[in-house]
Design an enzyme around this catalytic site. Structure first.
Site, PDB file in Angstrom:
ATOM      1  N   TYR A 240     -11.492 -16.760  -3.618  1.00 54.95           N
ATOM      2  CA  TYR A 240     -12.403 -16.463  -3.322  1.00 54.95           C
ATOM      3  C   TYR A 240     -13.467 -17.848  -2.134  1.00 54.95           C
ATOM      4  O   TYR A 240     -14.173 -17.162  -1.058  1.00 54.95           O
ATOM      5  CB  TYR A 240     -13.575 -17.357  -4.826  1.00 54.95           C
ATOM      6  CG  TYR A 240     -14.864 -16.591  -4.876  1.00 54.95           C
ATOM      7  CD1 TYR A 240     -15.163 -15.843  -4.836  1.00 54.95           C
ATOM      8  CD2 TYR A 240     -15.679 -17.946  -5.600  1.00 54.95           C
ATOM      9  CE1 TYR A 240     -16.985 -15.788  -4.914  1.00 54.95           C
ATOM     10  CE2 TYR A 240     -16.692 -18.000  -5.860  1.00 54.95           C
ATOM     11  CZ  TYR A 240     -17.256 -16.835  -5.305  1.00 54.95           C
ATOM     12  OH  TYR A 240     -18.812 -17.080  -5.559  1.00 54.95           O
ATOM     13  N   GLU A 241     -12.805 -18.354  -1.834  1.00 51.09           N
ATOM     14  CA  GLU A 241     -13.579 -19.315  -0.626  1.00 51.09           C
ATOM     15  C   GLU A 241     -12.643 -18.641   0.644  1.00 51.09           C
ATOM     16  O   GLU A 241     -13.835 -19.158   1.439  1.00 51.09           O
ATOM     17  CB  GLU A 241     -11.768 -21.072  -0.636  1.00 51.09           C
ATOM     18  CG  GLU A 241     -12.378 -21.833  -1.995  1.00 51.09           C
ATOM     19  CD  GLU A 241     -10.929 -22.904  -2.285  1.00 51.09           C
ATOM     20  OE1 GLU A 241     -11.261 -23.576  -1.039  1.00 51.09           O
ATOM     21  OE2 GLU A 241      -9.776 -22.793  -3.517  1.00 51.09           O
ATOM     22  N   GLY A 242     -11.979 -18.327   0.699  1.00 49.71           N
ATOM     23  CA  GLY A 242     -11.175 -17.972   1.666  1.00 49.71           C
ATOM     24  C   GLY A 242     -12.490 -16.910   2.591  1.00 49.71           C
ATOM     25  O   GLY A 242     -13.365 -16.211   3.362  1.00 49.71           O
TER      26      GLY A 242
ATOM     27  N   ALA B  59     -16.082 -18.103   3.200  1.00 49.03           N
ATOM     28  CA  ALA B  59     -15.907 -19.053   3.653  1.00 49.03           C
ATOM     29  C   ALA B  59     -16.049 -17.781   5.395  1.00 49.03           C
ATOM     30  O   ALA B  59     -16.679 -18.393   6.040  1.00 49.03           O
ATOM     31  CB  ALA B  59     -15.194 -19.903   4.335  1.00 49.03           C
TER      32      ALA B  59
END
Length: 433
Positions: A171-173, A176
């Protein structure tokens, strides 16, 4: 410029496309992020606010975004961001969850000062924890999250369901990548020209890019590919989060602390540290004693780049997937990539800069072979730079000549996943004045 790109970012839902994201054989957490049902209808002119907490392994950060809907019926544009942080991160309060929640409460005061009182009840607040809490035992992590929920419950802001949670690394990747490519204008129209993103946190690291070659798609392991549609184009992203490969987790691995059951009374030594050093370091609520190699000790007692690099190489070699395509791709890099480059004057701290992968190795050699000179600010500087070099070259397989754009902000907006997550939050709640 920030307003222009902010408007472009919010055009994401203007096309109201169905954007179910899936791994190769299953749907996943990202399903419905950009569904047409989330497109606001008949909204009136208003100012909107969103509060996003990034609870990382080394600190907790608050992002307060302001969005303005200048013309009724049109999607809002991003107008500005207020950013503050506190250290240490929530994971440092593993045995004092109430104290950990108090650091969040401190940052909520910033939000109260930033958001007009008249908007408090309709301004959502969300905290997403990352790798620091993912590394904790589930019961310990949940105790911290519970106390944060209590703080939110007592706050004057809008608290959605599942307002406090641990975020999946991918989810972060993905968020971002979406944030950076929208803010830089790479996803306008039908263009498939994008930049990859590299995020190096304290406990984990993420790599995300849009493959250009069918060979990459064919050779990518299961679970590393995520597809979605926007602007009538399909994007199949390569994205993966490596837990335990963040900068500070890598320090423990390099020191051998992860392989030692009883750390009390044990001093961990490394060729990456000056010989004279005897110190302690707290990470994840645990205190570690560490120091440099001593002459005459068992082993070589060496210090400097070559023996240091041999140590960090053991941490990454053979443990990360290496897509061939990245050797000739361009990437935005942030978080600890940015910080260590700025700490050693490779880039300007405020404006960032452009580096090649080989620049990190050159600086690592300079620092490690002159340890007495470069350790006043951080005794781990040699180790950190060597690890970054090994991660990029021997971990991900980047070429020495690979170009990295080191950025803390894009058009005055913080890089990372927080903006994308806030965008999703506001749209999913259908918030409007």
């Amino acid at each position: 410029m920030a307003t222009t790109w902010g408007a472009a970012f919010f055009m994401l839902v203007a096309s109201c496309v169905c954007s179910t994201v899936f791994h190769r054989d299953q749907q996943t957490w990202f399903e419905g992020v950009f569904l047409s049902s989330m497109c606001p209808i008949n909204v009136s002119a208003s100012t909107l606010y969103g509060i996003m907490f990034d609870a990382g392994s080394t600190g907790t950060r608050i992002h307060i975004y302001t969005f303005v809907q200048k013309i009724p019926g049109q999607l809002p544009i991003l107008e500005g961001e207020i950013f503050e942080s506190v250290k240490p991160g929530l994971s440092a309060f593993v045995d004092q969850p109430k104290q950990g929640a108090e650091t969040v409460e401190e940052l909520l005061e910033v939000a109260k000062d930033s958001v007009p009182r008249s908007h408090w009840k309709r301004t959502p607040v969300v905290l997403k924890a990352t790798a620091g809490l993912r590394l904790l035992p589930e019961q310990k992590a949940e105790a911290l999250l519970f106390e944060v929920r209590e703080i939110f419950r007592k706050s004057p802001f809008l608290v959605p369901d599942d307002s406090v949670s641990i975020m999946d690394g991918s989810y972060e990747g993905i968020l971002a990548w979406v944030t950076v490519n929208f803010l830089t204008g790479q996803l306008h129209g039908h263009s498939q020209k994008t930049v990859g993103t590299l995020d190096l946190g304290g406990a984990s690291t993420q790599i995300t890019f849009l493959p250009q070659f069918e060979k990459t798609l064919e050779q990518t392991p299961r679970g590393y590919l995520t597809s979605f549609e926007m602007f009538n184009s399909t994007y199949k992203l390569y994205t993966h989060s490596y837990l335990g490969f963040g900068l500070k987790a890598a320090r423990l691995a390099t020191l051998g602390a992860l392989e030692t059951e009883g750390i009390d009374g044990h001093t961990f030594r490394s060729a990456c540290l000056p010989r004279w050093l005897e110190a302690e370091w707290i990470f994840g609520g645990v205190k570690y004693q560490y120091g440099g190699n001593k002459e005459g000790n068992e082993g070589s007692g060496e210090v400097g780049f070559e023996p240091c690099y041999a140590e960090v190489l053991r941490v990454v070699q053979g443990k990360l997937h290496q897509p061939d395509e990245v050797r000739k791709s361009s990437f935005y890099a942030f978080s600890y990539y940015y910080d260590r480059a700025a700490d050693t004057d490779m880039i300007d701290y405020e404006t960032g800069g452009v580096l090649k992968v080989e620049d990190f190795e050159r600086k690592a050699r300079e620092v490690c072979d002159n340890l007495e000179k470069f350790t006043s600010g951080s005794p781990f500087l040699c180790m950190d730079l060597s690890y970054i070099t090994a991660l990029l070259k021997d971990g991900f397989g980047f070429a020495d000549s690979t170009i990295l754009q080191l950025s803390k902000k894009v058009n005055n907006i913080e890089t990372g996943w927080a903006l994308g997550a806030t965008f999703h939050l506001l749209q999913s709640l259908g918030i409007s004045h």
